[in-house]
Every structure is written in C-alpha cells, then in structure tokens.
Design a protein around this motif. Structure first.
Motif, PDB file in Angstrom:
ATOM      1  N   SER A 280       0.857  -1.193   0.000  1.00 44.87           N
ATOM      2  CA  SER A 280       0.000   0.000   0.000  1.00 44.87           C
ATOM      3  C   SER A 280       0.890   1.239   0.000  1.00 44.87           C
ATOM      4  O   SER A 280       2.110   1.156   0.185  1.00 44.87           O
ATOM      5  CB  SER A 280      -0.891  -0.009   1.239  1.00 44.87           C
ATOM      6  OG  SER A 280      -0.091   0.046   2.417  1.00 44.87           O
ATOM      7  N   LYS A 281       0.278   2.399  -0.193  1.00 47.50           N
ATOM      8  CA  LYS A 281       1.062   3.646  -0.173  1.00 47.50           C
ATOM      9  C   LYS A 281       1.760   3.812   1.163  1.00 47.50           C
ATOM     10  O   LYS A 281       2.923   4.213   1.223  1.00 47.50           O
ATOM     11  CB  LYS A 281       0.141   4.830  -0.453  1.00 47.50           C
ATOM     12  CG  LYS A 281      -0.456   4.842  -1.858  1.00 47.50           C
ATOM     13  CD  LYS A 281      -1.456   5.973  -2.017  1.00 47.50           C
ATOM     14  CE  LYS A 281      -2.120   5.915  -3.404  1.00 47.50           C
ATOM     15  NZ  LYS A 281      -3.168   6.957  -3.548  1.00 47.50           N
ATOM     16  N   GLU A 282       1.045   3.499   2.247  1.00 46.94           N
ATOM     17  CA  GLU A 282       1.635   3.610   3.572  1.00 46.94           C
ATOM     18  C   GLU A 282       2.778   2.616   3.749  1.00 46.94           C
ATOM     19  O   GLU A 282       3.839   2.961   4.304  1.00 46.94           O
ATOM     20  CB  GLU A 282       0.566   3.374   4.640  1.00 46.94           C
ATOM     21  CG  GLU A 282       1.078   3.339   6.073  1.00 46.94           C
ATOM     22  CD  GLU A 282       1.584   4.685   6.587  1.00 46.94           C
ATOM     23  OE1 GLU A 282       2.141   4.718   7.692  1.00 46.94           O
ATOM     24  OE2 GLU A 282       1.416   5.702   5.869  1.00 46.94           O
ATOM     25  N   ALA A 283       2.606   1.379   3.289  1.00 46.55           N
ATOM     26  CA  ALA A 283       3.667   0.377   3.399  1.00 46.55           C
ATOM     27  C   ALA A 283       4.893   0.800   2.610  1.00 46.55           C
ATOM     28  O   ALA A 283       6.038   0.603   3.044  1.00 46.55           O
ATOM     29  CB  ALA A 283       3.160  -0.980   2.910  1.00 46.55           C
ATOM     30  N   HIS A 284       4.663   1.396   1.442  1.00 53.89           N
ATOM     31  CA  HIS A 284       5.778   1.862   0.609  1.00 53.89           C
ATOM     32  C   HIS A 284       6.543   2.959   1.335  1.00 53.89           C
ATOM     33  O   HIS A 284       7.783   3.028   1.264  1.00 53.89           O
ATOM     34  CB  HIS A 284       5.246   2.369  -0.728  1.00 53.89           C
ATOM     35  CG  HIS A 284       6.196   2.118  -1.853  1.00 53.89           C
ATOM     36  ND1 HIS A 284       7.303   2.896  -2.070  1.00 53.89           N
ATOM     37  CD2 HIS A 284       6.219   1.155  -2.823  1.00 53.89           C
ATOM     38  CE1 HIS A 284       7.955   2.451  -3.129  1.00 53.89           C
ATOM     39  NE2 HIS A 284       7.332   1.388  -3.596  1.00 53.89           N
ATOM     40  N   GLN A 285       5.836   3.821   2.055  1.00 53.28           N
ATOM     41  CA  GLN A 285       6.498   4.886   2.810  1.00 53.28           C
ATOM     42  C   GLN A 285       7.305   4.305   3.972  1.00 53.28           C
ATOM     43  O   GLN A 285       8.389   4.804   4.295  1.00 53.28           O
ATOM     44  CB  GLN A 285       5.455   5.879   3.328  1.00 53.28           C
ATOM     45  CG  GLN A 285       4.820   6.723   2.224  1.00 53.28           C
ATOM     46  CD  GLN A 285       3.751   7.670   2.760  1.00 53.28           C
ATOM     47  OE1 GLN A 285       3.625   7.844   3.966  1.00 53.28           O
ATOM     48  NE2 GLN A 285       2.993   8.263   1.847  1.00 53.28           N
ATOM     49  N   VAL A 286       6.789   3.233   4.586  1.00 50.76           N
ATOM     50  CA  VAL A 286       7.529   2.559   5.661  1.00 50.76           C
ATOM     51  C   VAL A 286       8.829   1.970   5.105  1.00 50.76           C
ATOM     52  O   VAL A 286       9.895   2.089   5.728  1.00 50.76           O
ATOM     53  CB  VAL A 286       6.672   1.456   6.311  1.00 50.76           C
ATOM     54  CG1 VAL A 286       7.511   0.593   7.261  1.00 50.76           C
ATOM     55  CG2 VAL A 286       5.498   2.071   7.057  1.00 50.76           C
ATOM     56  N   VAL A 287       8.755   1.343   3.943  1.00 51.87           N
ATOM     57  CA  VAL A 287       9.945   0.769   3.306  1.00 51.87           C
ATOM     58  C   VAL A 287      10.959   1.869   3.016  1.00 51.87           C
ATOM     59  O   VAL A 287      12.163   1.716   3.268  1.00 51.87           O
ATOM     60  CB  VAL A 287       9.567   0.017   2.013  1.00 51.87           C
ATOM     61  CG1 VAL A 287      10.810  -0.324   1.209  1.00 51.87           C
ATOM     62  CG2 VAL A 287       8.797  -1.250   2.344  1.00 51.87           C
ATOM     63  N   ALA A 288      10.481   3.010   2.493  1.00 51.42           N
ATOM     64  CA  ALA A 288      11.375   4.129   2.178  1.00 51.42           C
ATOM     65  C   ALA A 288      12.062   4.638   3.438  1.00 51.42           C
ATOM     66  O   ALA A 288      13.271   4.940   3.440  1.00 51.42           O
ATOM     67  CB  ALA A 288      10.585   5.242   1.495  1.00 51.42           C
ATOM     68  N   ALA A 289      11.292   4.723   4.537  1.00 54.19           N
ATOM     69  CA  ALA A 289      11.868   5.180   5.801  1.00 54.19           C
ATOM     70  C   ALA A 289      12.882   4.181   6.334  1.00 54.19           C
ATOM     71  O   ALA A 289      13.915   4.549   6.906  1.00 54.19           O
ATOM     72  CB  ALA A 289      10.755   5.412   6.821  1.00 54.19           C
ATOM     73  N   ALA A 290      12.609   2.881   6.149  1.00 55.90           N
ATOM     74  CA  ALA A 290      13.508   1.837   6.647  1.00 55.90           C
ATOM     75  C   ALA A 290      14.823   1.813   5.876  1.00 55.90           C
ATOM     76  O   ALA A 290      15.851   1.384   6.423  1.00 55.90           O
ATOM     77  CB  ALA A 290      12.823   0.474   6.555  1.00 55.90           C
ATOM     78  N   GLN A 291      14.814   2.254   4.636  1.00 55.12           N
ATOM     79  CA  GLN A 291      16.036   2.224   3.831  1.00 55.12           C
ATOM     80  C   GLN A 291      17.129   3.107   4.423  1.00 55.12           C
ATOM     81  O   GLN A 291      18.316   2.909   4.142  1.00 55.12           O
ATOM     82  CB  GLN A 291      15.721   2.625   2.390  1.00 55.12           C
ATOM     83  CG  GLN A 291      14.979   1.526   1.629  1.00 55.12           C
ATOM     84  CD  GLN A 291      14.578   1.926   0.235  1.00 55.12           C
ATOM     85  OE1 GLN A 291      14.214   3.085  -0.012  1.00 55.12           O
ATOM     86  NE2 GLN A 291      14.627   0.982  -0.694  1.00 55.12           N
ATOM     87  N   ARG A 292      16.759   4.057   5.270  1.00 52.56           N
ATOM     88  CA  ARG A 292      17.759   4.901   5.928  1.00 52.56           C
ATOM     89  C   ARG A 292      18.558   4.099   6.956  1.00 52.56           C
ATOM     90  O   ARG A 292      19.676   4.458   7.308  1.00 52.56           O
ATOM     91  CB  ARG A 292      17.081   6.094   6.623  1.00 52.56           C
ATOM     92  CG  ARG A 292      16.375   7.049   5.663  1.00 52.56           C
ATOM     93  CD  ARG A 292      16.046   8.371   6.364  1.00 52.56           C
ATOM     94  NE  ARG A 292      15.116   8.182   7.479  1.00 52.56           N
ATOM     95  CZ  ARG A 292      13.797   8.274   7.360  1.00 52.56           C
ATOM     96  NH1 ARG A 292      13.252   8.551   6.171  1.00 52.56           N
ATOM     97  NH2 ARG A 292      13.014   8.093   8.409  1.00 52.56           N
ATOM     98  N   HIS A 293      17.965   3.010   7.435  1.00 51.98           N
ATOM     99  CA  HIS A 293      18.644   2.156   8.425  1.00 51.98           C
ATOM    100  C   HIS A 293      19.345   0.964   7.777  1.00 51.98           C
ATOM    101  O   HIS A 293      20.042   0.216   8.471  1.00 51.98           O
ATOM    102  CB  HIS A 293      17.623   1.610   9.433  1.00 51.98           C
ATOM    103  CG  HIS A 293      16.874   2.655  10.194  1.00 51.98           C
ATOM    104  ND1 HIS A 293      17.440   3.371  11.226  1.00 51.98           N
ATOM    105  CD2 HIS A 293      15.600   3.103  10.070  1.00 51.98           C
ATOM    106  CE1 HIS A 293      16.542   4.218  11.721  1.00 51.98           C
ATOM    107  NE2 HIS A 293      15.412   4.072  11.044  1.00 51.98           N
ATOM    108  N   ALA A 294      19.134   0.749   6.491  1.00 50.12           N
ATOM    109  CA  ALA A 294      19.586  -0.482   5.821  1.00 50.12           C
ATOM    110  C   ALA A 294      21.091  -0.721   5.994  1.00 50.12           C
ATOM    111  O   ALA A 294      21.897   0.218   5.982  1.00 50.12           O
ATOM    112  CB  ALA A 294      19.222  -0.434   4.344  1.00 50.12           C
ATOM    113  N   ARG A 295      21.430  -1.986   6.152  1.00 44.17           N
ATOM    114  CA  ARG A 295      22.827  -2.402   6.218  1.00 44.17           C
ATOM    115  C   ARG A 295      22.977  -3.693   5.433  1.00 44.17           C
ATOM    116  O   ARG A 295      22.265  -4.666   5.691  1.00 44.17           O
ATOM    117  CB  ARG A 295      23.266  -2.605   7.671  1.00 44.17           C
ATOM    118  CG  ARG A 295      24.776  -2.933   7.797  1.00 44.17           C
ATOM    119  CD  ARG A 295      25.209  -2.999   9.241  1.00 44.17           C
ATOM    120  NE  ARG A 295      24.609  -4.146   9.915  1.00 44.17           N
ATOM    121  CZ  ARG A 295      24.068  -4.083  11.114  1.00 44.17           C
ATOM    122  NH1 ARG A 295      24.008  -2.940  11.773  1.00 44.17           N
ATOM    123  NH2 ARG A 295      23.558  -5.179  11.670  1.00 44.17           N
ATOM    124  N   GLY A 296      23.835  -3.669   4.458  1.00 44.84           N
ATOM    125  CA  GLY A 296      24.005  -4.840   3.615  1.00 44.84           C
ATOM    126  C   GLY A 296      22.755  -5.156   2.810  1.00 44.84           C
ATOM    127  O   GLY A 296      22.546  -6.300   2.411  1.00 44.84           O
TER     128      GLY A 296
END
Length: 392
Positions: A280-296
């Motif tokens: 969903s649009k909200e889930a996509h925004q959560v994924v985008a926000a999580a990418q700031r924490h991504a490692r590997g």
C-alpha cells in the motif's frame, strides 16, 4: 589338524622366510617378500576347503592368532562356517554401532532441502537435541523401545506438550530413516510410547491478537521511526509473518511489489513459488523510511550484526503491557477481512499467504489475486491509519 599345535615361536614369526609356515591346527603364517605376513586359518567344511584371514602378523601377535584360530575352530565344531559366521557378526555389530544421535543427524541432513532455509535455523533438530538425544543419543537405534521414549518424554509430555509432540514426531522420522538404511528398528516404538504416555492434557493456545478495531491506536503509537517501530508497522500493514519482515532485503522490492522468496514462506507446498505482496502507499512509505537504516541491503538490521531478532518486536509489546504479540496481527487482518469486508474466502486466505484448495484446484487456478489484494491492502492501510476504508 592333528599334526600338532604351536609349532612356531615369536622369534620364528619375525625371522621367517618368504613362504607358508604352519603353526598347527590349520593356522598358517603367509610371509611375503616385503617382510610382511598374514595369519590364515585353513579348514574344510561340507567337503570344501576354505582359508580365513586372521589379520596381519604385524598387528596380530602369535598368541592372538592362536586364540583367534581356536575361537573359529570352536565355531567349526558346531557345524557353522567360520567365514559366514564372522560376516553375520559383523553385520550385527554394524547395526548396533548406529547410535540414535548418528541416525538423527543423518535424517536431518537428508531432509534439509525440505526445510525452510535448508534447516539453517536448526528448528527441526532442536526438539531432538534438547529433549531426546541427551539421554538416548548413545543408545543403538536397534535397541530403542517405547519405555525408553516414555521415560525421556514424560517430564515434558503435559508441561510442554507442543515441544513433546514435535520431539516424538521427529523421533518417528528418525526411526523410519534407520529402517530405510536397512537397520532393524521398531517402527511402532513411538506409537507405543504415546499409548504409555497417555493423552496430553495441555491444549495449545492461539497467539494473542489485538482486535482489528484497536489496531489503529497501536499503529499510531509506534511512530518514532526506529527499526523496531518500522518493522512492526510493515508487519501490520502486510499481514506477513515476522521472519520475512525481519529479513526483508532491498532486492526484494520492485515498485510497489514485495516478492518474498519461496524458501522464506512457511508452509508453502510449492517450494519454488515466491509470494508477491502488494505494498500500500503507507507500506511503501515505511519501506522508504527503513532504507535509511539499511545495512548490507537488509532494511531492519540489528544493532550489532544480522537483522533484528524475533523477540525484538515482542518485547516492545510486552513493555507496553500488552497480551497481544506481533504474529497476532495476521489474525487481526484476517478478522477484519471477514467482519468488515465481503472478501471471498480464497482471496482472504491468499492475503495471508495460505495455500487454498486441493492440488487439482490449484493446478487450474493460476492467479494469486494480486490486483484484488492490492485494493484490499490499501483499504486495510486506511483502516490502520484511522481513515475511512472507502477513501482510496
């Protein structure tokens, strides 16, 4: 054999020339040109002359060779063929050398391909490792009986019923594996043990779930943008189990579709079929926000290494003094689908990644209802955000 015994001496064995030297009673030393030698017992049975090797003269002393020869002459006097009797004893000894721990490990290796992640998590083996093998691991599998199984499982049969059930089921698989290897085992031992243990009193409890009406308030409370809060938000929005959420990788996201590898999906009958999750649009925004924490490439890394643990999200809910647990949000979504929408059963079940229908029905139904699920995911997100579900 009547020409006298013990003709050789220890010195004669060492200094004997190349050739065959009789010690008497059918025991011979065959000396080779390289200096080595072989003990051989000659005998006749059923009119047939045979030679039985008793070992190297380097490894087997003259005394030991004589003792061995006398042992097999005793077998011959009973009318049995010493060579065949030795082979029979070897087969019997081989069966006894197959300890349960060895069979269990071999059975686990043979089934890894069927298990999630090739069994790397070790969950299939854990019930055996913790509750069976410590006491029965060194027991030859051919000696294992229902009393042994009962004694080892009785302490947890009622207190940890589900763990005990898994342990006895895994043990049954090990016994079948041993039988397939040609070992003599009691395939009914686990069923007999169940009869001795009796019916379990414990009733499995469903994982506590938050009522779907209360999900919006909880969702609003996890808003600090941390890895844990974002992981919980994605879990709620997608209805996916915690493991695929925790191990979500950037490479699995393509546009508004999250493709979960088949091996990461629990209970999938088709081990080659990945599962597509419309975001969903909200889930996509959560994924985008999580990418700031991504490692590997992993969106939800732990503080030290790897990804967040299964307990990380649970502890957050525990600290909030909630009885509900992360896995329960799948039930929240399923109840919402049943009570607040007119979603057909097969689509509602597919929303949770469940396999629907028999083999024939699945063979003819090729769709995964992606577009229908996309609409429902958006409606669910609107509900979670406290909006009217019809406002898409």
């Amino acid at each position: 054999m009547g020409r006298g015994l013990n003709r050789l001496s220890a010195v004669a064995v060492k200094t004997a020339k190349v050739g065959k030297h009789a010690d008497g009673g059918g025991l011979w030393l065959h000396k080779r040109e390289d200096g080595g030698g072989q003990w051989v017992l000659r005998y006749t049975i059923h009119g047939r002359r045979r030679e039985m090797g008793l070992g190297s003269s380097t490894d087997v002393s003259l005394k030991e060779a004589r003792e061995g020869a006398e042992r097999w002459r005793g077998v011959l006097r009973t009318g049995a063929d010493p060579i065949k009797e030795r082979e029979r004893l070897k087969r019997e000894a081989a069966r006894n050398l197959h300890l349960l721990k060895d069979i269990a490990e071999d059975a686990f290796e043979a089934r890894k391909a069927e298990l999630k992640g090739d069994g790397k998590a070790g969950r299939w083996f854990t019930p055996l490792e913790q509750h069976i093998l410590p006491k029965l691991g060194k027991v030859p599998v051919s000696d294992l009986n229902q009393q042994d199984i009962r004694d080892v499982l009785s302490p947890i049969w009622h207190k940890k019923a589900e763990t005990a059930r898994k342990a006895i089921n895994r043990l049954a698989i090990c016994l079948k594996h041993a039988a397939a290897l040609g070992l003599e085992v009691d395939l009914q031992a686990t069923e007999k043990a169940r009869a001795l243990l009796g019916k379990q009193r414990h009733k499995p409890q469903n994982i506590p779930a938050l009522p779907w009406q209360e999900v919006p308030a909880f969702y609003a409370s996890i808003d600090d943008g941390s890895v844990t809060h974002l992981a919980l938000r994605l879990l709620i929005l997608t209805g996916v189990r915690s493991a695929p959420v925790r191990f979500i990788h950037e490479s699995q996201i393509h546009g508004d579709i999250w493709t979960i590898p088949a091996e990461a999906m629990k209970g999938r009958l088709d081990k080659t079929a990945a599962f597509r999750v419309p975001l969903s649009k909200e889930a996509h925004q959560v994924v985008a926000a999580a990418q700031r924490h991504a490692r590997g490439g992993y969106l939800f890394p732990s503080v030290r290494k790897g990804v967040i643990s299964d307990m990380t999200m649970s502890r957050l809910m525990e600290r909030a003094q909630m009885t509900a647990r992360p896995h329960g949000f799948r039930s929240s979504l399923r109840d919402w689908l049943a009570e607040a929408t007119d979603t057909p059963h097969e689509i509602a079940e597919t929303m949770l990644g469940h396999v629907v229908g028999g083999a024939v029905e699945r063979a003819y139904r090729r769709t995964d209802f992606l577009e229908q699920r996309r609409v429902l995911m958006e409606k669910w997100a609107n509900h979670v955000l406290g909006r009217e579900t019809d406002d898409l």
